[in-house]
Design a protein around this motif. Structure first.
Motif, PDB file in Angstrom:
ATOM      1  N   TYR A  53       0.841  -1.193   0.000  1.00  0.00           N
ATOM      2  CA  TYR A  53       0.000   0.000   0.000  1.00  0.00           C
ATOM      3  C   TYR A  53       0.879   1.246   0.000  1.00  0.00           C
ATOM      4  O   TYR A  53       1.902   1.298   0.667  1.00  0.00           O
ATOM      5  CB  TYR A  53      -0.922  -0.003   1.216  1.00  0.00           C
ATOM      6  CG  TYR A  53      -1.613  -1.335   1.393  1.00  0.00           C
ATOM      7  CD1 TYR A  53      -2.579  -1.756   0.488  1.00  0.00           C
ATOM      8  CD2 TYR A  53      -1.266  -2.195   2.417  1.00  0.00           C
ATOM      9  CE1 TYR A  53      -3.197  -2.984   0.616  1.00  0.00           C
ATOM     10  CE2 TYR A  53      -1.873  -3.426   2.568  1.00  0.00           C
ATOM     11  CZ  TYR A  53      -2.831  -3.814   1.660  1.00  0.00           C
ATOM     12  OH  TYR A  53      -3.433  -5.043   1.783  1.00  0.00           O
ATOM     13  N   TYR A 118     -13.315  -4.854  -0.877  1.00  0.00           N
ATOM     14  CA  TYR A 118     -12.853  -4.412  -2.195  1.00  0.00           C
ATOM     15  C   TYR A 118     -11.479  -3.763  -2.108  1.00  0.00           C
ATOM     16  O   TYR A 118     -10.639  -3.962  -2.962  1.00  0.00           O
ATOM     17  CB  TYR A 118     -13.874  -3.471  -2.828  1.00  0.00           C
ATOM     18  CG  TYR A 118     -15.143  -4.222  -3.165  1.00  0.00           C
ATOM     19  CD1 TYR A 118     -15.293  -4.848  -4.389  1.00  0.00           C
ATOM     20  CD2 TYR A 118     -16.174  -4.347  -2.232  1.00  0.00           C
ATOM     21  CE1 TYR A 118     -16.433  -5.571  -4.690  1.00  0.00           C
ATOM     22  CE2 TYR A 118     -17.316  -5.069  -2.525  1.00  0.00           C
ATOM     23  CZ  TYR A 118     -17.442  -5.683  -3.756  1.00  0.00           C
ATOM     24  OH  TYR A 118     -18.570  -6.405  -4.036  1.00  0.00           O
ATOM     25  N   ARG A 119     -11.282  -2.937  -1.069  1.00  0.00           N
ATOM     26  CA  ARG A 119      -9.962  -2.384  -0.795  1.00  0.00           C
ATOM     27  C   ARG A 119      -9.971  -1.771   0.596  1.00  0.00           C
ATOM     28  O   ARG A 119     -11.020  -1.494   1.168  1.00  0.00           O
ATOM     29  CB  ARG A 119      -9.516  -1.389  -1.861  1.00  0.00           C
ATOM     30  CG  ARG A 119     -10.054   0.011  -1.736  1.00  0.00           C
ATOM     31  CD  ARG A 119      -9.120   0.973  -2.502  1.00  0.00           C
ATOM     32  NE  ARG A 119      -9.619   2.304  -2.578  1.00  0.00           N
ATOM     33  CZ  ARG A 119      -9.466   3.223  -1.618  1.00  0.00           C
ATOM     34  NH1 ARG A 119      -8.865   2.942  -0.488  1.00  0.00           N
ATOM     35  NH2 ARG A 119      -9.930   4.446  -1.796  1.00  0.00           N
ATOM     36  N   TYR A 120      -8.783  -1.592   1.140  1.00  0.00           N
ATOM     37  CA  TYR A 120      -8.643  -1.000   2.465  1.00  0.00           C
ATOM     38  C   TYR A 120      -8.842   0.509   2.388  1.00  0.00           C
ATOM     39  O   TYR A 120      -8.455   1.149   1.412  1.00  0.00           O
ATOM     40  CB  TYR A 120      -7.240  -1.277   3.024  1.00  0.00           C
ATOM     41  CG  TYR A 120      -6.980  -2.726   3.324  1.00  0.00           C
ATOM     42  CD1 TYR A 120      -7.275  -3.256   4.571  1.00  0.00           C
ATOM     43  CD2 TYR A 120      -6.433  -3.572   2.367  1.00  0.00           C
ATOM     44  CE1 TYR A 120      -7.034  -4.590   4.862  1.00  0.00           C
ATOM     45  CE2 TYR A 120      -6.183  -4.911   2.638  1.00  0.00           C
ATOM     46  CZ  TYR A 120      -6.487  -5.412   3.891  1.00  0.00           C
ATOM     47  OH  TYR A 120      -6.256  -6.719   4.171  1.00  0.00           O
TER      48      TYR A 120
END
Length: 175
Positions: A53, A118-120
């Motif tokens: 990330y 779906y995403r952080y």
């Protein structure tokens, strides 16, 4: 279709307004959440952590826990304190959805949840949510008929990018 299901059919597909969390994803809140869940992944706090990330992120379920009342906002429990039928529980109606009037007087059980990540969420992002009655159907249980209600909650960034979808199942039956 029986009378109860005819009364409940118009609720299917109803959705709430979009609600914005009162605070953005904030490092201190992420730290407290990570410590409370004993998941102190460096990706949640450290800009220099070796991870995939670009910036620190929040734990996967963090967006679903961001919706608290802002300072000065009315307390929903206190607002209903004089209602003899209010038991303090928070079900679908608390997500901005209308209560299921045909089911007043029924008991409700938590039937579980399905979660799609779906995403952080990234630190500093504003998160919003919208709820909807995804499905309502009747089913025969061991103790008689029950109504299965699926409530879907989407958690997104302010720009509309989906972060998390939570599908909760509620089982309603006569007391």
């Amino acid at each position: 279709m029986n009378t109860l299901m005819q009364q409940l059919a118009p609720y299917i597909g109803l959705q709430s307004e979009i609600t914005m969390a009162c605070d953005p994803v904030e490092a201190g809140a992420v730290r407290r959440h990570a410590q409370a869940t004993m998941d102190e992944n460096r990706a949640y706090a450290d800009d220099n952590a070796p991870c995939r990330y670009a910036t620190p992120v929040a734990p996967p379920l963090f967006p679903s826990l961001m919706f608290r009342r802002a300072f000065g906002a009315p307390d929903p429990v206190q607002m209903r304190a004089q209602d003899p039928h209010y038991d303090g529980s928070v079900t679908a109606g608390s997500n901005g959805l209308p209560s299921l009037a045909p089911l007043h007087g029924y008991g409700v059980l938590n039937g579980g949840a399905e979660i799609e990540l779906y995403r952080y969420a990234r630190h500093g992002e504003q998160v919003c949510t919208r709820s909807r009655y995804a499905d309502i159907r009747e089913k025969e249980g061991r103790k008689g008929p029950m109504v299965v209600v699926i409530v879907e909650n989407d958690y997104s960034t302010a720009a509309g990018e989906l972060l998390l979808r939570v599908k909760r199942t509620y089982l309603w039956s006569r007391k």
